[in-house]
Design an enzyme around this catalytic site. Structure first.
Site, PDB file in Angstrom:
ATOM      1  N   GLU A 220       0.825  -1.122   0.100  1.00 49.34           N
ATOM      2  CA  GLU A 220       0.196  -0.068   0.176  1.00 49.34           C
ATOM      3  C   GLU A 220       0.854   1.240   0.138  1.00 49.34           C
ATOM      4  O   GLU A 220       0.529   2.272   0.735  1.00 49.34           O
ATOM      5  CB  GLU A 220      -0.875   0.178   1.272  1.00 49.34           C
ATOM      6  CG  GLU A 220      -1.710  -1.073   1.329  1.00 49.34           C
ATOM      7  CD  GLU A 220      -2.885  -1.217   0.618  1.00 49.34           C
ATOM      8  OE1 GLU A 220      -3.063  -0.289  -0.515  1.00 49.34           O
ATOM      9  OE2 GLU A 220      -3.948  -2.010   0.583  1.00 49.34           O
ATOM     10  N   GLN A 250      -5.832   4.223  -5.588  1.00 49.38           N
ATOM     11  CA  GLN A 250      -6.499   3.829  -4.412  1.00 49.38           C
ATOM     12  C   GLN A 250      -5.886   4.465  -3.114  1.00 49.38           C
ATOM     13  O   GLN A 250      -6.070   4.207  -2.002  1.00 49.38           O
ATOM     14  CB  GLN A 250      -6.352   2.348  -4.084  1.00 49.38           C
ATOM     15  CG  GLN A 250      -7.198   1.570  -5.045  1.00 49.38           C
ATOM     16  CD  GLN A 250      -7.118   0.047  -4.773  1.00 49.38           C
ATOM     17  OE1 GLN A 250      -7.532  -0.440  -3.607  1.00 49.38           O
ATOM     18  NE2 GLN A 250      -6.418  -0.734  -5.602  1.00 49.38           N
ATOM     19  N   ARG A 603     -14.558  -3.285  -5.148  1.00 50.23           N
ATOM     20  CA  ARG A 603     -14.945  -4.224  -3.854  1.00 50.23           C
ATOM     21  C   ARG A 603     -15.926  -5.409  -4.359  1.00 50.23           C
ATOM     22  O   ARG A 603     -15.709  -6.435  -3.570  1.00 50.23           O
ATOM     23  CB  ARG A 603     -15.349  -3.714  -2.525  1.00 50.23           C
ATOM     24  CG  ARG A 603     -14.656  -2.572  -1.880  1.00 50.23           C
ATOM     25  CD  ARG A 603     -13.208  -3.087  -1.639  1.00 50.23           C
ATOM     26  NE  ARG A 603     -12.449  -2.588  -2.811  1.00 50.23           N
ATOM     27  CZ  ARG A 603     -10.999  -2.768  -3.009  1.00 50.23           C
ATOM     28  NH1 ARG A 603     -10.647  -3.702  -2.574  1.00 50.23           N
ATOM     29  NH2 ARG A 603     -10.721  -2.321  -3.865  1.00 50.23           N
TER      30      ARG A 603
END
Length: 771
Positions: A220, A250, A603
Site C-alpha cells: 500500500e 486507491q 470491492r
DNA sequence: CGTACTAGTCTTTTT
DNA sequence: GACTAGTACG
C-alpha cells in the site's frame, strides 16, 4: 518446478525481480498480496536469501497477518525471522531497543487518539487557551501534519513565528510534547518520526538495520506519508533492494498525511527503478470493472492503467433512488433477505458500504428489524470503549504508574469520592515537586489542603500496590479479574445505566478472555507486551472471523476486501463526495473522493448495488441532496436504474402526508418538528396515567407528526403500550411489557424479553415498537 | 463531592 | 441526533 509457476507473466516478472528498486503498480484485485508473498518465498527458497534479511511493511495488522500466514504456507518453517509488520509495530520494535540513545525512556507507552485529546486538554488548561477560539482538534491535526513532515516543536515555532494563530499552535505543540515526555508516552506519529530521527542521529544504529534488511517490501505504498517515506528511504539506502506495491488510484488517506507523490515520483526518488503494472483483475465482472474504469478516468495526473478481466459481462450495475434514508436501509435489508432465501447469496457474501460511520445506524436498525445477522466494523474500536480503556488504564498503572493521564482516569473509577478539586491539588503538588501524579498520590498526607480526601487516595495507592503483588504472583488474567472484583466495577456499571450495561459487561468478559488467550499463547510475555499490542490493534483485524454475517463498514475500512454482493449506499452529493471536499474548491479533494468511489466499486465481485436517497437526516436535520456526481460518470449502458422511492404516504415518508407544496421543505420540516414537539409537550403535562385514553391520543399524535416523533421528543409522551403488550426492541428482540412507571424525566418500562430476560429501560431511549 | 440537567459542538474518512 | 463539557443544586 519453481515457486513462481502459477503466476501470470506480469506477476512472475514482478515477483522474480530481485535487485534494485521496483515499483509494482497493482490495480484492484490484481493479486498483489500473491505477488508479495511469492516474492518472499522466492527470495528464501530459490535465491538463498536468509529470512533474517527480509522485511515486509504493511499498514494494517490484518494485512501483516495475512501475509505472514501465506508466506508460512509456501515456505514452511524457517521464515519466522522475516519481519512482517505494520509501520507502527516496526517502529515500536526498533524504538524499544534504541530510543534511549536519543534521550527517551525505552519503556514508553503509546497514546491513542483519545489519550492525545486528553493531553491536549491538559495543554489548554495550562496555557489558558480557549477551545472556542482555537479547537483542540485543529491543533492536534496541525501537530500531526507537522510530525508527518518531520517538523519538531522548535522548528515549527521558528517557522511560524510571524502568524499569530500558528504561533499559538506552536506553543501548544511544544507543551504537548512536554506532557507526553513527562508521561513517558509517544503518540502514533511520534513512533514514525522518532524512528527517523533515531536513524539520523545515530548512524551506527541505522547501519545496523540497513545491513540487516537487505530486502525491503512495502505494501500500500500510495498511503505512505513523508515521514514513512523518509524511513523507507533511509533503510533502503544501502542495498537499494526496495520493492513497493501500490495503486495511485486507491490513495485515500490524504487526510492523515498520505502523499500520493510518493508513488507517482517513485522512479525519480529511486533512480533505475523498474516499473511493472498488474492490470489483470481476478475479482470482478467486466461490467463492474468498466464502471470503475470510467469513474476513475475523470482524474488527472494518474498513472494510466486499465483493468481487464476474462470474466465477461455480468450483471449491470444496479442503481436505485429512494425517498429517504430509511427506505434505502429497509430495502437493502429486504434485498439481502431475498438473496438469502433464493439461495443466491449468504449473509456473509454481502457488504454494506458507506462514506461515514454515522450512516451505519439506520442500516443497523433495519437489519435488526428484519432479523439479519450483521457485524459493524470500525464505529467504536474495541480498545477505545470506555470500560475497556478504564481497565487498561488500571493495568497501565499497575505496570508502571508513569502515565499521569492513565492514573487520573481511574483514580475515581469506580467512585471513590475523589473529586476534581482533589485531583487538581495533587497535580499541582506533583508539578511543584517535579514528580509524577502517582508518586504524589503515594504521599497524599503531605499534599496541603486535602483533608479527608488524603485517606481515600491512600486507599487507592495501596490497592494498586496490592495488585502489583497479584500480578507478580498470579499473572495478568488474575490481576484483571481481581481489579474487576475488588473495585466492584461491574456493579457500578449495572447501577449506572440500564441500557447498555449488558454490552459493557460483555466487553469486559471479552477483554478477560483476550488477556487469558494472550497469556496462554505467550507465556513469557509481560503485561507491557500485552498493552503494546492492544494499543496497535484495530477493529478491522477481527473482520474475517465474522463468517456468516452481513458486514457494514466505511469504504475506507473496506479497502483490500472483496465481496460477492456490495451495497454502496448514500450516493449523494454532500455525502459522497462530502461537503468538505465540494466546498473546499480544490479539485484535488474531489479527486480523492473519486478514488474512494473507485475503491468502493472495485470491492464487488459479482453484483454491485448502488443507492441514493432524495432526502436524508444529517446531523438531526433533513437534507435534500442531489444524486452523486460520480453516478453520472458511469456510462448508462452499464447501469440499470430504478426510482425505488416509496410513493405511498405511510409512516416514514416525508412531506407527502402533510400535503405540503414545494418550496423550502427543509425549513418547513423544521417548523413541523417544533410544533409536533410542542404538541406532545402539552399532552405530557396532562397525561398522568398510562391508560387507554392516552395511548390512543399518542397514537394519533404519531400519525400526524409522522417521523418527527422520534428520540428525545418521545420522552414527553406516554408510550403507546402498556403492561401485557408485546413489544419489539432493536437489540433484545421481542418481549412482554411487565410494567410502565412514570419516572422524573421519562417512563420506565420493564420488559421480559424472550430468551434475553427482564430489562428495565427508559421509553424514549428504548424505542420499543408495539407488535 | 456527586447528580442531573443544559448548552454547545460536531462529522468525513483511521494506523 | 449524539455526545461532551460546563453548571447549578443537593
Amino acid at each position: 518446478m519453481s515457486i513462481l509457476d502459477g503466476l501470470n507473466d506480469r506477476q512472475r516478472e514482478a515477483a522474480g525481480h530481485i535487485d534494485g528498486p521496483l515499483l509494482i503498480i497493482a490495480g484492484a484485485g490484481s493479486g498483489k498480496t500473491r505477488v508479495l508473498t511469492h516474492r518472499v518465498a522466492y527470495l528464501i527458497k530459490e535465491c538463498n536469501v536468509d529470512p533474517y534479511n527480509i522485511m515486509a511493511i504493511t499498514f494494517t495488522n490484518k494485512a501483516a497477518g495475512e501475509m505472514r500466514e501465506r508466506v508460512d504456507k509456501i515456505v514452511g518453517s524457517g521464515c519466522e525471522a522475516v519481519w512482517v509488520m505494520t509501520f507502527h509495530a516496526t517502529c515500536v520494535r526498533i524504538l524499544r531497543r534504541h530510543i534511549h540513545e536519543i534521550g527517551y525512556d525505552n519503556n514508553f507507552t503509546i497514546y491513542d487518539t483519545d489519550d492525545t485529546k486528553a493531553a491536549m486538554r491538559e495543554v489548554y488548561k495550562k496555557l489558558q487557551f480557549d477551545p472556542k477560539q482555537l479547537r483542540e482538534a485543529t491543533v492536534l491535526r496541525e501537530i500531526s501534519n507537522a510530525k508527518n513532515e518531520l517538523i519538531g516543536p522548535d522548528r515549527f515555532m521558528s517557522e511560524n513565528a510571524g502568524d499569530y494563530r500558528m504561533a499559538q499552535i506552536g506553543k501548544a505543540y511544544d507543551l504537548y510534547q512536554d506532557i507526553l515526555r513527562n508521561n513517558n508516552a509517544l503518540d502514533f506519529d511520534d513512533l514514525i518520526r522518532l524512528t527517523v530521527s533515531l536513524f539520523e542521529r545515530c548512524p551506527e544504529v541505522l547501519a545496523n538495520y540497513q545491513d540487516r534488511f537487505r530486502y525491503i517490501m512495502v505494501d500500500e505504498y500510495q498511503d505512505t506519508n513523508n515521514a514513512q517515506f523518509e524511513l523507507i528511504k533511509l533503510l533502503a539506502a544501502k542495498h537499494r533492494n526496495l520493492c513497493v506495491v501500490g495503486d495511485d488510484d486507491q490513495s485515500i488517506y490524504k487526510f492523515r498525511g498520505a502523499n500520493i507523490k510518493n508513488i507517482l515520483n517513485f522512479e525519480n526518488n529511486f533512480s533505475g527503478a523498474k516499473v511493472i503494472k498488474l492490470e489483470q483483475n481476478y475479482r470482478s465482472t467486466q461490467n463492474i470493472l468498466n464502471a470503475a474504469n470510467s469513474v476513475i478516468a475523470h482524474n488527472y495526473g494518474r498513472k494510466p492503467k486499465k483493468l481487464w478481466t476474462d470474466r465477461d459481462g455480468g450483471d449491470p450495475v444496479f442503481f436505485r433512488v429512494y425517498g429517504n434514508g430509511r427506505e434505502e436501509a429497509r430495502d437493502v435489508a429486504e434485498q439481502i433477505i431475498r438473496l438469502k432465501r433464493r439461495g443466491i447469496a449468504d449473509f456473509g457474501d454481502c457488504a454494506i458500504l458507506y462514506r461515514t460511520n454515522a450512516q451505519s445506524r439506520e442500516f443497523e436498525e433495519q437489519l435488526v428489524r428484519e432479523g439479519v445477522p450483521y457485524f459493524i466494523i470500525g464505529s467504536v474500536n474495541f480498545y477505545s470503549r470506555r470500560e475497556i480503556k478504564d481497565l487498561l488504564s488500571y493495568l497501565k498503572t499497575i505496570e508502571n504508574a508513569q502515565d499521569d493521564l492513565a492514573v487520573a482516569r481511574i483514580i475515581n473509577v469506580p467512585k471513590r469520592g475523589i473529586g476534581q478539586t482533589t485531583i487538581q491539588k495533587v497535580m499541582e503538588f506533583a508539578d511543584g515537586n517535579n514528580m509524577s501524579f502517582y508518586d504524589a498520590c503515594t504521599m497524599a498526607d503531605q499534599v496541603p489542603g486535602l483533608g479527608k480526601a488524603a485517606a481515600k487516595i491512600e486507599k487507592f495507592t495501596s490497592f494498586i500496590y496490592n495488585m502489583r503483588e497479584v500480578l507478580a504472583q498470579e499473572g495478568m488474567t488474575a490481576v484483571l479479574k481481581e481489579i474487576i472484583d475488588e473495585t466492584g466495577f461491574i456493579d457500578e456499571i449495572k447501577k449506572a445505566d440500564e441500557d447498555d450495561a449488558e454490552d459493557r459487561i460483555g466487553n469486559i468478559e471479552e477483554l478477560i478472555s483476550t488477556v487469558r488467550q494472550y497469556e496462554d499463547n505467550h507465556p513469557e510475555a509481560t503485561l507491557s507486551d500485552f498493552l503494546e499490542e492492544a494499543a496497535l490493534v484495530s477493529d478491522l483485524d477481527s473482520a474475517d472471523e465474522e463468517t456468516s454475517r452481513v458486514l457494514l463498514m466505511t469504504i475506507h475500512s473496506a479497502k483490500g476486501l472483496e465481496f460477492p454482493h456490495v451495497f454502496l449506499c448514500g450516493m449523494e452529493d454532500g455525502i459522497f463526495p462530502g461537503f468538505m471536499s465540494i466546498n473546499s474548491g480544490n479539485e484535488e479533494d474531489i479527486e480523492e473522493e473519486r478514488r474512494l468511489a473507485y475503491v468502493a466499486i472495485t470491492r464487488a465481485k459479482d453484483v454491485l448495488n448502488i443507492s441514493a436517497a432524495k432526502s436524508r437526516m444529517v446531523r438531526g436535520e433533513t437534507q435534500y441532496l442531489p444524486v452523486s456526481r460520480f453516478i453520472k460518470e458511469i456510462p448508462e449502458e452499464l447501469m440499470e436504474s430504478e426510482n425505488a422511492s416509496d410513493t405511498g404516504a405511510g409512516f416514514g415518508s416525508h412531506g407527502s402526508s402533510f400535503g405540503s407544496s414545494y418550496g423550502n421543505k427543509v425549513a418547513e420540516n423544521k417548523l413541523l418538528k417544533k410544533n409536533a414537539a410542542a404538541f406532545l409537550g402539552v399532552k405530557a403535562g396532562t397525561a398522568s396515567d398510562t391508560g387507554r385514553a392516552s395511548q390512543q391520543r399518542t397514537a394519533q399524535v404519531n400519525t400526524t407528526a409522522g417521523t418527527f416523533t422520534r428520540g428525545a421528543d418521545l420522552s414527553f409522551g406516554a408510550p403507546d403500550y402498556g403492561p401485557g403488550d408485546r413489544v419489539r426492541h432493536v437489540k433484545f428482540g421481542d418481549g412482554t411489557v411487565k410494567a410502565v412507571d412514570k419516572g422524573p424525566r421519562d417512563y420506565q418500562v420493564t420488559v421480559e424479553f424472550d430468551g434475553v430476560g427482564q430489562k428495565i429501560m427508559y421509553a424514549a431511549f428504548a424505542k420499543l415498537i408495539k407488535i
